[in-house]
Every structure is written in C-alpha cells, then in structure tokens.
Design a protein around this motif. Structure first.
Motif, PDB file in Angstrom:
ATOM      1  N   ARG A 116       0.757  -1.054   0.002  1.00 33.74           N
ATOM      2  CA  ARG A 116      -0.071  -0.002  -0.174  1.00 33.74           C
ATOM      3  C   ARG A 116       0.964   1.406  -0.037  1.00 33.74           C
ATOM      4  O   ARG A 116       0.751   2.355  -0.587  1.00 33.74           O
ATOM      5  N   LEU A 117       2.124   1.041   0.635  1.00 31.57           N
ATOM      6  CA  LEU A 117       2.834   2.251   0.578  1.00 31.57           C
ATOM      7  C   LEU A 117       3.341   2.452  -0.831  1.00 31.57           C
ATOM      8  O   LEU A 117       3.574   3.861  -1.461  1.00 31.57           O
ATOM      9  N   LYS A 118       3.795   1.585  -1.430  1.00 28.17           N
ATOM     10  CA  LYS A 118       4.081   1.390  -3.033  1.00 28.17           C
ATOM     11  C   LYS A 118       3.009   2.270  -3.791  1.00 28.17           C
ATOM     12  O   LYS A 118       3.349   2.939  -4.829  1.00 28.17           O
ATOM     13  N   GLN A 119       1.798   2.013  -3.436  1.00 34.65           N
ATOM     14  CA  GLN A 119       0.655   2.277  -4.359  1.00 34.65           C
ATOM     15  C   GLN A 119       0.117   3.906  -3.765  1.00 34.65           C
ATOM     16  O   GLN A 119      -0.654   4.543  -4.429  1.00 34.65           O
ATOM     17  N   HIS A 120       1.196   4.359  -3.010  1.00 35.14           N
ATOM     18  CA  HIS A 120       1.006   5.684  -2.395  1.00 35.14           C
ATOM     19  C   HIS A 120      -0.300   5.952  -1.718  1.00 35.14           C
ATOM     20  O   HIS A 120      -0.901   7.100  -1.810  1.00 35.14           O
ATOM     21  N   ALA A 121      -0.784   4.842  -1.070  1.00 33.97           N
ATOM     22  CA  ALA A 121      -2.093   5.272  -0.266  1.00 33.97           C
ATOM     23  C   ALA A 121      -1.447   6.059   1.049  1.00 33.97           C
ATOM     24  O   ALA A 121      -0.562   6.059   1.283  1.00 33.97           O
ATOM     25  N   PRO A 122      -2.518   6.764   1.473  1.00 36.17           N
ATOM     26  CA  PRO A 122      -2.405   7.638   2.782  1.00 36.17           C
ATOM     27  C   PRO A 122      -2.101   6.865   4.090  1.00 36.17           C
ATOM     28  O   PRO A 122      -3.053   6.875   4.854  1.00 36.17           O
ATOM     29  N   VAL A 123      -1.163   6.100   4.058  1.00 35.46           N
ATOM     30  CA  VAL A 123      -0.791   5.185   5.351  1.00 35.46           C
ATOM     31  C   VAL A 123       0.331   5.232   5.824  1.00 35.46           C
ATOM     32  O   VAL A 123       1.268   5.542   5.072  1.00 35.46           O
ATOM     33  N   SER A 124       0.630   4.764   6.805  1.00 38.05           N
ATOM     34  CA  SER A 124       2.242   4.693   7.565  1.00 38.05           C
ATOM     35  C   SER A 124       2.197   3.307   8.310  1.00 38.05           C
ATOM     36  O   SER A 124       1.162   2.520   8.470  1.00 38.05           O
ATOM     37  N   ILE A 125       3.380   2.818   8.755  1.00 30.04           N
ATOM     38  CA  ILE A 125       3.804   1.658   9.154  1.00 30.04           C
ATOM     39  C   ILE A 125       3.951   1.898  10.643  1.00 30.04           C
ATOM     40  O   ILE A 125       4.861   2.690  10.894  1.00 30.04           O
ATOM     41  N   ILE A 126       3.673   1.086  11.713  1.00 28.20           N
ATOM     42  CA  ILE A 126       3.834   0.905  12.971  1.00 28.20           C
ATOM     43  C   ILE A 126       4.112  -0.238  13.515  1.00 28.20           C
ATOM     44  O   ILE A 126       3.589  -1.302  13.138  1.00 28.20           O
ATOM     45  N   TYR A 127       5.557  -0.591  13.781  1.00 31.09           N
ATOM     46  CA  TYR A 127       5.916  -1.764  14.482  1.00 31.09           C
ATOM     47  C   TYR A 127       5.401  -1.798  15.993  1.00 31.09           C
ATOM     48  O   TYR A 127       6.071  -1.122  16.854  1.00 31.09           O
ATOM     49  N   PRO A 128       4.603  -2.883  16.329  1.00 28.09           N
ATOM     50  CA  PRO A 128       4.079  -2.938  17.579  1.00 28.09           C
ATOM     51  C   PRO A 128       4.820  -3.491  18.758  1.00 28.09           C
ATOM     52  O   PRO A 128       5.739  -4.316  18.444  1.00 28.09           O
ATOM     53  N   ASP A 129       4.580  -2.864  19.996  1.00 26.96           N
ATOM     54  CA  ASP A 129       5.229  -3.716  21.238  1.00 26.96           C
ATOM     55  C   ASP A 129       6.575  -3.729  21.137  1.00 26.96           C
ATOM     56  O   ASP A 129       7.140  -4.592  21.203  1.00 26.96           O
ATOM     57  N   GLN A 130       7.025  -2.595  20.822  1.00 27.92           N
ATOM     58  CA  GLN A 130       8.666  -2.442  20.853  1.00 27.92           C
ATOM     59  C   GLN A 130       9.125  -1.721  22.354  1.00 27.92           C
ATOM     60  O   GLN A 130      10.476  -1.822  22.402  1.00 27.92           O
ATOM     61  N   LYS A 131       8.427  -1.382  23.027  1.00 29.88           N
ATOM     62  CA  LYS A 131       8.882  -0.883  24.195  1.00 29.88           C
ATOM     63  C   LYS A 131       9.229  -1.974  25.382  1.00 29.88           C
ATOM     64  O   LYS A 131       9.070  -2.946  25.260  1.00 29.88           O
ATOM     65  N   GLU A 132      10.179  -1.426  26.364  1.00 31.70           N
ATOM     66  CA  GLU A 132      10.652  -2.573  27.301  1.00 31.70           C
ATOM     67  C   GLU A 132       9.504  -2.716  28.045  1.00 31.70           C
ATOM     68  O   GLU A 132       8.453  -2.428  28.693  1.00 31.70           O
ATOM     69  N   GLY A 133       9.458  -4.093  28.301  1.00 29.73           N
ATOM     70  CA  GLY A 133       8.230  -5.132  28.844  1.00 29.73           C
ATOM     71  C   GLY A 133       7.315  -5.424  27.966  1.00 29.73           C
ATOM     72  O   GLY A 133       6.463  -6.097  28.493  1.00 29.73           O
ATOM     73  N   GLU A 134       7.245  -4.768  26.748  1.00 34.74           N
ATOM     74  CA  GLU A 134       6.412  -5.302  25.889  1.00 34.74           C
ATOM     75  C   GLU A 134       6.620  -6.648  25.241  1.00 34.74           C
ATOM     76  O   GLU A 134       7.684  -6.925  25.086  1.00 34.74           O
ATOM     77  N   THR A 135       5.611  -7.205  24.769  1.00 36.78           N
ATOM     78  CA  THR A 135       5.826  -8.673  24.011  1.00 36.78           C
ATOM     79  C   THR A 135       6.617  -8.592  22.711  1.00 36.78           C
ATOM     80  O   THR A 135       7.456  -9.625  22.369  1.00 36.78           O
ATOM     81  N   GLY A 136       6.995  -7.426  22.196  1.00 39.80           N
ATOM     82  CA  GLY A 136       7.709  -7.892  20.808  1.00 39.80           C
ATOM     83  C   GLY A 136       6.697  -7.864  19.758  1.00 39.80           C
ATOM     84  O   GLY A 136       5.416  -8.531  19.936  1.00 39.80           O
ATOM     85  N   LEU A 137       6.901  -7.986  18.274  1.00 41.59           N
ATOM     86  CA  LEU A 137       6.187  -8.323  17.287  1.00 41.59           C
ATOM     87  C   LEU A 137       6.491  -9.735  16.771  1.00 41.59           C
ATOM     88  O   LEU A 137       7.389 -10.508  17.035  1.00 41.59           O
ATOM     89  N   PHE A 138       5.295 -10.147  16.406  1.00 44.62           N
ATOM     90  CA  PHE A 138       5.178 -11.597  15.848  1.00 44.62           C
ATOM     91  C   PHE A 138       6.029 -11.953  14.476  1.00 44.62           C
ATOM     92  O   PHE A 138       5.535 -10.971  13.542  1.00 44.62           O
ATOM     93  N   VAL A 139       6.690 -12.532  14.361  1.00 48.38           N
ATOM     94  CA  VAL A 139       7.437 -12.882  13.244  1.00 48.38           C
ATOM     95  C   VAL A 139       7.235 -14.111  12.421  1.00 48.38           C
ATOM     96  O   VAL A 139       7.142 -15.171  13.201  1.00 48.38           O
ATOM     97  N   ILE A 140       6.896 -14.162  11.072  1.00 50.65           N
ATOM     98  CA  ILE A 140       6.708 -15.308  10.283  1.00 50.65           C
ATOM     99  C   ILE A 140       7.723 -15.583   9.408  1.00 50.65           C
ATOM    100  O   ILE A 140       7.595 -15.118   8.163  1.00 50.65           O
ATOM    101  N   PRO A 141       8.848 -16.419   9.740  1.00 47.53           N
ATOM    102  CA  PRO A 141       9.532 -16.688   8.669  1.00 47.53           C
ATOM    103  C   PRO A 141       9.291 -17.610   7.676  1.00 47.53           C
ATOM    104  O   PRO A 141       8.371 -18.848   7.951  1.00 47.53           O
ATOM    105  N   ASN A 142       9.689 -17.767   6.259  1.00 46.46           N
ATOM    106  CA  ASN A 142       9.629 -18.876   5.490  1.00 46.46           C
ATOM    107  C   ASN A 142      10.610 -19.983   6.057  1.00 46.46           C
ATOM    108  O   ASN A 142      11.179 -19.797   7.120  1.00 46.46           O
ATOM    109  N   THR A 143      10.350 -21.386   5.950  1.00 45.26           N
ATOM    110  CA  THR A 143      10.945 -22.312   6.468  1.00 45.26           C
ATOM    111  C   THR A 143      11.421 -23.225   5.180  1.00 45.26           C
ATOM    112  O   THR A 143      10.541 -23.545   4.123  1.00 45.26           O
TER     113      THR A 143
END
Length: 333
Positions: free
Chosen positions: A224-251
C-alpha cells in the motif's frame, strides 16, 4: 567374463544414478509462485541443477502441498519443502516426514528461527505490524490497543480462523496463556473490532479511511505504501516490557528418503543464503532478511532493530489446533 560385464553394467547404472541425483531436484512450495519462482530460477542458473517445482494453489493455500507430503510419506516424490511459515514444518516433523539437515548458511540466522535439531530452518520473514491511516487522530502502539476504549470501533483485523491471523492468535495464546488470551479477545469483541476477510482487505479498509488501523503482514502494508496510499507503518510492542512483534519466517526442510539428497541440500543452502534473502527483500513481498547485513528497501527495518516476540513454534502448532473451536465461537457471536 560374464561377471566382469555385469560389474561394468552396474557401475554405469550407479554412475547414472549419482549423476541424476545431482542434476535435478523436486521442491514443493507454499510461498506464492510469483515470489518463489524467480528464486528457484536463480538457483538453476547458478548451479545448472534443474528444479521441478510444485506450487500450492490459491484454493489450498499452505495446506495443499503439505497434505500431499503426508499422503506420499511412504513413497516421497519431493526432496525439499519450502513453507511460508513454521507451523506446517512442525506438523511434518511430528509425522516423521522430515530429516535433519544443518546447512552451512544457517549459521548466520538467529537461533529463534531454527528448529533446534535442524529439522527446518527459517529465512526471509514477514512481520505482523500496524498499517495506520494518516488521518487517524490516535496511533496504536501495541496489539493490545485493540481492546482500549479510546480505539473503540476504529480497528479492523482479518478473520482469525484463517492465514497468519490464526498463527498470530495461537502465538498470543502460547505467550499469555488461555485465560489472558481469551480475556483480550473478549475485550476486542466488546470494543467493536471489525472483521475483514483477509489481511489485504484489512489494509484496503485502512487505506480508504473506513478504519484507522489494522494488524496485517508487512508485505500487505508495504504494497500500500508503494501504491502511495495515505498510510504509515507502525511496528507494535517495541517498548521495554512489551511482547515484541510476531515474526513469520519462511522455512525450508529436507524430506525423509529424498530421491535427490545432494541436490536437495544444495537447494536448501541456496534458499538460506543472503543472496536469496536480498531477492525476496526487494520483491513485492518485501520480506525481511534474517541474516545481518543484507540490503533491504528503505520501507523496512532490519530484524536486528526490532523487538521480536519469543515463540516456541512447536507449542504454537499445537495451540493453533486447540483454539479453533473457541475462535469460531468468538467469531460467530
């Protein structure tokens, strides 16, 4: 004389068999063909080994070739499986369809993205993040903001019975425990979270301004960023004590009794290389490399700069099956 002739013929057959073992390889693939096929062609060009690829269809996404591997257990036709997440790899491992292989290229990949006994190895990951409309008055910083009163009716999420949203829910149940995870989902329901059919639809609903934010895969947000949509990206739960974001690797994994084991190992080595990760980073899928130092687009952050959710993928695989009845009941209410 007859013995010598038979010996000569057997040597020829053995030589041909070994030659065939290294000249072709069969791989089953759950990653989208549009992204995986260029990688496999690059391997063919680099090594001269012919790749026979069998891809999942859209109708049976991520389960079709996995079920085929299970059906073929006693007569395997594939040498390698490229899954688009770790859950299917864990299912196959538990069914004794995989054999361990520690690729030399796995050494640069963080331990949390590798099965400890080398039955599968992760590479080129998607992450679960927020896509946020630029006109939103408030910006979420945590997955748990879905349940906060100030965000009531402002968020949308893909159907939790399917795709990566199911995997993410299973990860939360694994991390929080059943009681806390269910409490969070009940709070989400009370907060009028909207349900979309897919991550793509969620991203489009945010881009159109109908909702302020959605939790989606990184490739949906970057497109959507490449399509120049009016959006931004937020990486969630990045502060101390928060869970961190969920990662989905290829395997990627080696199939038990593979007919072309040497070629299979070469293909696995290639898929786990920084070269492959760079190809996938700059493709439209915009996947994040797990090796350090791989070039990435400006729209992505390197994995080393992100706080990552600590997940046992084997437990998550079991949890995903267990929570299905609850998720269905939650959705139907």
């Amino acid at each position: 004389m007859k013995f010598i002739l038979l010996l000569f013929v057997s040597l020829i057959f053995a030589s041909c068999s070994k030659q065939n073992d290294t000249q072709s390889v069969t791989i089953y693939v759950s990653e989208d063909q549009v992204f995986s096929e260029p990688v496999l062609k690059a391997f063919e060009e680099k090594t001269g080994i012919r790749v026979n690829a069998v891809y999942d269809s859209e109708e049976s996404k991520s389960t079709g070739v996995m079920n085929r591997l299970i059906a073929e257990k006693n007569n395997p036709q594939a040498d390698v499986y490229w899954a688009n997440e770790p859950i299917r790899a864990e299912v196959l491992r538990k069914k004794d369809i995989l054999v361990p292989y520690e690729s030399p290229n796995a050494k640069g990949i963080p331990e949390e993205f590798k099965q400890k006994e080398h039955y599968w190895t992760g590479f080129s990951a998607r992450v679960r993040l927020f896509i946020v409309n630029k006109n939103a008055e408030m910006v979420p910083a945590s997955v748990f903001d879905y349940a906060k009163p100030e965000f009531k009716g402002k968020g949308v999420i893909a159907n939790p019975l399917f795709g990566t949203t199911t995997s993410h829910m299973a990860a939360l149940f694994t991390l929080l425990g059943d009681a806390n995870a269910k409490q969070f989902l009940e709070q989400m329901k009370a907060n009028n979270v909207a349900i979309a059919t897919s991550n793509g639809e969620s991203a489009d609903l945010v881009a159109s301004g109908k909702y302020d934010f959605a939790l989606v895969d990184s490739d949906d947000a970057v497109s959507r960023l490449k399509q120049h949509a009016p959006v931004s990206i937020i990486y969630p739960d990045q502060k101390e004590g928060e869970t961190g974001l969920f990662v989905i690797p290829n395997t990627v994994m080696l199939i038990t009794h593979a007919k072309h084991p040497e070629a299979a190992k070469k293909l696995i080595d290639f898929l786990l290389s920084p070269e492959t990760e760079e190809i996938l980073a700059f493709a439209d899928c915009a996947q994040i490399p797990l090796h350090k130092g791989v070039k990435i687009p400006a729209s992505l952050k390197p994995i080393s700069e992100l706080k990552v959710m600590k997940i046992d993928y084997a437990r998550e695989a079991d949890e995903m099956i267990k929570i299905q009845p609850y998720l269905k009941a939650w959705l139907d209410r």
